[in-house]
Design an enzyme around this catalytic site. Structure first.
Site, PDB file in Angstrom:
ATOM      1  N   GLU A   1      -4.952   2.461  -3.818  1.00  0.00           N
ATOM      2  CA  GLU A   1      -3.494   2.514  -3.823  1.00  0.00           C
ATOM      3  C   GLU A   1      -2.904   1.212  -3.281  1.00  0.00           C
ATOM      4  O   GLU A   1      -1.772   1.161  -2.842  1.00  0.00           O
ATOM      5  CB  GLU A   1      -2.994   3.712  -3.001  1.00  0.00           C
ATOM      6  CG  GLU A   1      -3.181   3.606  -1.494  1.00  0.00           C
ATOM      7  CD  GLU A   1      -4.537   4.122  -0.993  1.00  0.00           C
ATOM      8  OE1 GLU A   1      -5.492   4.130  -1.795  1.00  0.00           O
ATOM      9  OE2 GLU A   1      -4.627   4.495   0.184  1.00  0.00           O
TER      10      GLU A   1
ATOM     11  N   ASP B   1       0.859  -1.165   0.000  1.00  0.00           N
ATOM     12  CA  ASP B   1       0.000   0.000   0.000  1.00  0.00           C
ATOM     13  C   ASP B   1       0.905   1.227   0.000  1.00  0.00           C
ATOM     14  O   ASP B   1       1.928   1.243   0.682  1.00  0.00           O
ATOM     15  CB  ASP B   1      -0.830  -0.055   1.297  1.00  0.00           C
ATOM     16  CG  ASP B   1      -2.014   0.853   1.238  1.00  0.00           C
ATOM     17  OD1 ASP B   1      -3.129   0.327   1.337  1.00  0.00           O
ATOM     18  OD2 ASP B   1      -1.810   2.062   1.096  1.00  0.00           O
TER      19      ASP B   1
END
Lengths: 322, 204
Positions: free
Chosen positions: A230, A187
């Site tokens: 993301e 992430d």
């Protein structure tokens, strides 16, 4: 009405190829359609073995087929879909078709001269180049559509749907052959703030550049996908935990030391990575959960680092929730 | 509605003609393939085409099968389509059977080659018995190494009302090879066939 005159001009002008062979597979007759395309004269090839004239023809297979026509007195066929052509002949679409030779459908028919009882085999050849070209184009666009369907539009890595299908495949394979398999979940750290400070365009550029950088660190066989906003995930086939941790650390380090340039600004970014390893007792979903849990722990530990899943993580998570 | 079903006499007559055609085919095939060919007397039945996929579902459940179709036209409105079904285990033997020693022949091509040989040899014999002659379309691969060939068969069988189902088992001394053949004949052609059979019967 007598139409005996018909067959002569018809053979001359027919828009298909006609080749007549005797039982020894020697040429008796070839119509102008073939003569012109093959640049041969009937007088010079008459009586010659077909394979001495068309030297590129598939001799073993074709002679077996022609002999089946003669001995069974049954027709045989050849389709461009299975064998693109029997004879190397040019076609009339040299510009629009990438293929050099005419795609052909061929009927091979047993014929008998009613006067002498002599047996012959006749090849009727049709130009199937158009069908071939259309089919090739269709296959090409299907392939492109399939690819688009598998990729994430922004970053070009696999999309979540296809990535998850591949995970199922890899998990089954690893289980069947007892191969190691590891999973990385990562992430981008503080991505929301980056979006707030520099705008969504900057966020997109960072996603694209980080995905490109990480892609360059992976092997051809690794499966790199975008899981959500993301969040990314990588399947590492044939990789035990130690190898996966090494890859994860390299990713972490390289992302942290590679600023992304956006409108003359150097944006620093980092990733947190969770690692899990497949064993036959768990499913693909559980493998994802474990990597996700490790990723969560990496975030809690202060980001920009790698955490490997271990069962104790579940307890520490419970403590956070209570 | 016109009755398409056969009388007992017509059925017996057809069975006999098919047996003769089979014998002719078996003899020709044995000489061409250079091996002793034993053709079992086929089971012949007129069935509703819609029932065929279900029958094969039971017979071929779970097997990867290849399906090849070949259409034919005869004089006097006689026409139909034959479908040959192969189990995958047999496909590898076909190259040796056909005498292909090069590797350039694809499996699909071998299947269409053997199918046209088996089908046209039998149908030519049958045409001869019916005092007819057939012309053939090139064989088409409907399904190849496919688990879901039944649904494709359903799409094909949909076009036909009545089917003459002929189960042939080919036994070859040097190879173990078998396949199923179905002969599909559309409604109006079945009427023509009945007329032809009546003519044959009248000649006896």
């Amino acid at each position: 009405m007598n139409i005996d005159w018909l067959s002569g001009p018809l053979l001359q002008q027919l828009n298909s190829g006609v080749i007549l062979l005797n039982k020894q597979l020697q040429i008796i007759y070839i119509n102008p359609y073939i003569c012109r395309r093959a640049d041969i004269q009937l007088e010079t090839v008459q009586g010659k073995d077909i394979f001495s004239v068309f030297t590129d023809a598939p001799q073993a297979w074709l002679s077996r087929k022609l002999n089946s026509v003669l001995s069974l007195q049954s027709p045989a066929f050849s389709s461009w879909e299975q064998r693109q052509y029997l004879f190397k002949l040019p076609h009339l679409r040299p510009v629009s078709s990438a293929n050099q030779y005419m795609a052909q459908n061929c009927n091979m028919l047993p014929l008998t001269d009613p006067a002498t009882g002599e047996q012959y085999v006749c090849l009727l050849i049709e130009d199937a180049t158009d069908a071939y070209v259309y089919q090739s184009q269709l296959q090409q666009s299907n392939l492109q559509l399939q690819q688009v369907n598998r990729l994430d539009g922004l970053t070009g890595v696999l999309n979540r749907n296809y990535w998850q299908q591949q995970l199922e495949v890899e998990v089954q394979r690893a289980g069947r052959y007892q191969h190691p398999l590891s999973l990385l979940f990562f992430d981008l750290d503080k991505f929301k703030r980056l979006n707030d400070d520099y705008g969504h365009q900057a966020g997109d550029v960072v996603l694209i550049e980080v995905a490109r950088l990480i892609g360059s660190l992976l092997r051809e066989t690794d499966l790199f996908g975008r899981y959500g906003g993301e969040e990314f995930a990588i399947i590492l086939p044939d990789t035990p935990l130690e190898g996966a941790i090494e890859v994860a650390k390299r990713i972490c380090r390289r992302v942290a030391e590679s600023p992304v340039v956006f409108q003359q600004q150097r944006l620093m970014t980092s990733v947190s990575v969770g690692v899990s390893q497949f064993n036959t007792a768990i499913t693909a979903d559980e493998l994802i959960q474990q990597a996700d849990l490790a990723l969560y722990q990496a975030k809690r530990n202060g980001r920009n680092q790698v955490v490997t899943y271990h069962p104790g993580l579940i307890d520490s998570l419970k403590k956070v929730k209570s | 509605m016109t009755d398409l079903s056969f009388t007992e006499e017509q059925r017996d007559c057809l069975q006999e003609l098919i047996n003769v055609a089979m014998g002719l085919a078996s003899d020709k095939l044995a000489r061409f393939l250079n091996t002793f060919v034993h053709l079992q007397v086929p089971a012949i039945g007129l069935v509703n085409a819609a029932e065929i996929p279900e029958q094969f579902r039971g017979q071929y459940q779970g097997l990867h099968s290849s399906m090849i179709s070949l259409g034919f036209f005869g004089d006097g409105g006689l026409r139909g389509e034959t479908i040959l079904l192969y189990q995958l285990e047999n496909a590898g033997k076909i190259a040796a059977l056909l005498g292909y020693d090069d590797d350039a022949t694809s499996e699909a091509e071998m299947l269409t080659d053997i199918s046209s040989i088996l089908t046209t040899t039998f149908l030519n014999g049958l045409a001869e018995q019916l005092d007819n002659s057939f012309s053939y379309a090139a064989p088409r691969v409907i399904s190849s190494r496919d688990n879901d060939f039944i649904s494709k068969l359903e799409q094909t069988a949909f076009h036909w009302q009545l089917a003459l189902k002929v189960d042939i088992r080919y036994e070859l001394t040097d190879y173990s090879f078998d396949c199923n053949m179905i002969l599909l004949i559309p409604g109006e052609a079945v009427l023509k066939l009945k007329t032809i059979l009546d003519n044959v019967l009248a000649d006896f």
